[in-house]
Design an enzyme around this catalytic site. Structure first.
Site, PDB file in Angstrom:
ATOM      1  N   LYS A 112      32.927  28.999   9.231  1.00 60.06           N
ATOM      2  CA  LYS A 112      33.543  28.165   8.201  1.00 60.06           C
ATOM      3  C   LYS A 112      32.751  28.296   6.886  1.00 60.06           C
ATOM      4  O   LYS A 112      33.234  28.385   5.824  1.00 60.06           O
ATOM      5  CB  LYS A 112      33.806  26.681   8.539  1.00 60.06           C
ATOM      6  CG  LYS A 112      34.669  26.320   9.505  1.00 60.06           C
ATOM      7  CD  LYS A 112      36.126  26.718   9.192  1.00 60.06           C
ATOM      8  CE  LYS A 112      37.216  26.031  10.495  1.00 60.06           C
ATOM      9  NZ  LYS A 112      38.313  26.675  10.315  1.00 60.06           N
ATOM     10  N   LYS A 195      40.347  37.106  17.613  1.00 62.62           N
ATOM     11  CA  LYS A 195      41.249  36.366  18.332  1.00 62.62           C
ATOM     12  C   LYS A 195      42.454  36.148  17.560  1.00 62.62           C
ATOM     13  O   LYS A 195      42.422  36.154  16.294  1.00 62.62           O
ATOM     14  CB  LYS A 195      40.566  35.191  18.836  1.00 62.62           C
ATOM     15  CG  LYS A 195      40.319  34.147  17.615  1.00 62.62           C
ATOM     16  CD  LYS A 195      40.137  32.869  18.108  1.00 62.62           C
ATOM     17  CE  LYS A 195      39.603  32.020  17.095  1.00 62.62           C
ATOM     18  NZ  LYS A 195      39.645  30.514  17.125  1.00 62.62           N
ATOM     19  N   LYS A 198      45.822  30.993  13.826  1.00 63.20           N
ATOM     20  CA  LYS A 198      47.106  30.373  13.107  1.00 63.20           C
ATOM     21  C   LYS A 198      47.205  31.032  11.702  1.00 63.20           C
ATOM     22  O   LYS A 198      48.467  31.299  11.100  1.00 63.20           O
ATOM     23  CB  LYS A 198      47.059  28.937  12.684  1.00 63.20           C
ATOM     24  CG  LYS A 198      47.374  28.297  13.966  1.00 63.20           C
ATOM     25  CD  LYS A 198      47.050  26.702  14.115  1.00 63.20           C
ATOM     26  CE  LYS A 198      47.074  26.038  15.447  1.00 63.20           C
ATOM     27  NZ  LYS A 198      45.715  25.375  15.682  1.00 63.20           N
TER      28      LYS A 198
END
Ligand code: TYM
Length: 331
Positions: A112, A195, A198
């Protein structure tokens, strides 16, 4: 004795194949035999600053998609994280026995920081503490999650053990990430690497219609054809095979593997098969999503009932923790 099983999802967007196959489907299979808790992590979703006008709607959408996928409120306790204030209280306490150094070393935190250097808030740093609280507050022992959550489960065990050692008790069980005795899975995206996520623009959502699914799959990244015999498969093609293994029958997978090995594979055919098999699984779920999403009464009754049961379990744990730590009521 029944196992206590718990899993959750952030309310940051629609459910995709990664959520479904990585976590939800395992959980659904466990509902009959165990004491199961499933929740929507709306507090966790605040780390990315969702707009207040969308916040509640996001929770409802994820809830409807959960239920449409097979979560059963008659078998499992289904609730929204923020409706159980005991979570926030235990989180405060848990922060006292988690260390900044170990939190800074967490892979999800480092990622992040790399991706969003302008929003390194303290909630992100203590994300694993809140997640451990979610799990420990129900004293869960099995946590069906995808591969990306493995480190968070490892940290949950560390926090549980640390508390037990610090106070000389056997209070918290040490929970494990669970996938029926096999490896945790990572569902790859359709963009060739990484991966399915969203917000990565590489996902297939349970709410996608057939046309959208076919379009996305047909556009998935591949390579220019099978390499020399025995050369390793390229990552984009390996990813398509990984998804095929998840959604298709074994003989279908064997058929396309053999075609690949003999150099006769046509990626267009492989993708068509993949799209057919994905549609077979997700389109019935999509229909149920549309029904359930508009049934406000069912949604609110489900989470009201769930919150009552979750609070009962959470407050018992919280009371136990506070007693162990030395809190005593004055009245
Ligand atoms: P979240 O919302 O990112 O994802 C929900 C679940 O879906 C799994 N998942 C995947 N599995 C395989 N392949 C993928 N591509 C993929 N993408 C997502 C995740 O592993 C997860 O199981 N921190 C959690 C939410 C949470 C939670 C908890 C989970 C909060 N507290 C307590 C379990 C227990 C999260 O962000 O999941």
């Amino acid at each position: 004795m029944k196992d206590i099983v718990l899993s959750g999802i952030r309310s940051t967007g629609n459910l995709h194949l990664g959520n479904y196959f990585g976590a939800l489907r395992n959980f659904i299979k466990m509902q009959d035999e165990n004491r199961c808790f499933f929740f929507i992590a709306d507090l966790h979703s605040l780390t990315t600053h969702p707009k207040s006008e969308n916040f509640h709607e996001n929770v409802k959408t994820v809830l409807a998609e959960y239920l449409a996928s097979g979560l059963d409120p008659d078998k499992s306790v289904i609730f929204v994280q923020s409706a159980v204030p005991e979570v926030s209280e235990l989180y405060t306490l848990m922060n006292m026995w988690s260390y900044v150094g170990e939190l800074e070393r967490t892979s999800s935190f480092k990622e992040k920081v790399r991706k969003h250097p302008d929003n390194v808030n303290a909630g992100l740093l203590t994300y694993p503490v809140l997640m451990a609280t979610d799990i420990l507050i129900h004293r869960a022992s099995k946590v069906p999650v995808g591969k990306d959550q493995e480190q968070h489960l490892e940290m949950t065990r560390v926090f549980a053990r640390r508390f037990n050692n610090m106070y000389g008790v056997e209070f918290f069980p040490e929970p494990t990430a669970y996938n029926f005795g096999t490896e945790l899975i990572k569902v790859p995206g359709l963009d060739g690497s990484g991966k399915m996520g969203k917000s990565e623009g590489n996902g297939i959502f349970l709410a996608d219609d057939e046309k959208t699914i076919r379009k996305k799959v047909m556009r998935a990244v591949t390579d220019s054809g099978p390499a020399e015999p025995d050369a390793p498969m390229s990552e984009p093609v390996r990813n398509l095979f990984t998804i095929l293994e998840i959604v298709s029958d074994d003989d279908v997978v064997r058929f396309y593997k053999a075609k690949y090995d003999s150099g006769e594979i046509r990626y267009g055919e492989l993708k068509k098969q993949l799209a057919d098999d994905i549609c077979r699984i997700t389109l019935p779920i999509r229909e149920r999503i549309m029904d359930i999403r508009s049934n406000e009464k069912y949604l609110s009754e489900t989470v009201k009932n769930g919150a009552e049961q979750a609070r009962e379990s959470a407050s018992a744990t919280l009371a136990g923790v506070k007693k162990i730590m030395g809190f005593k009521p004055f009245w």
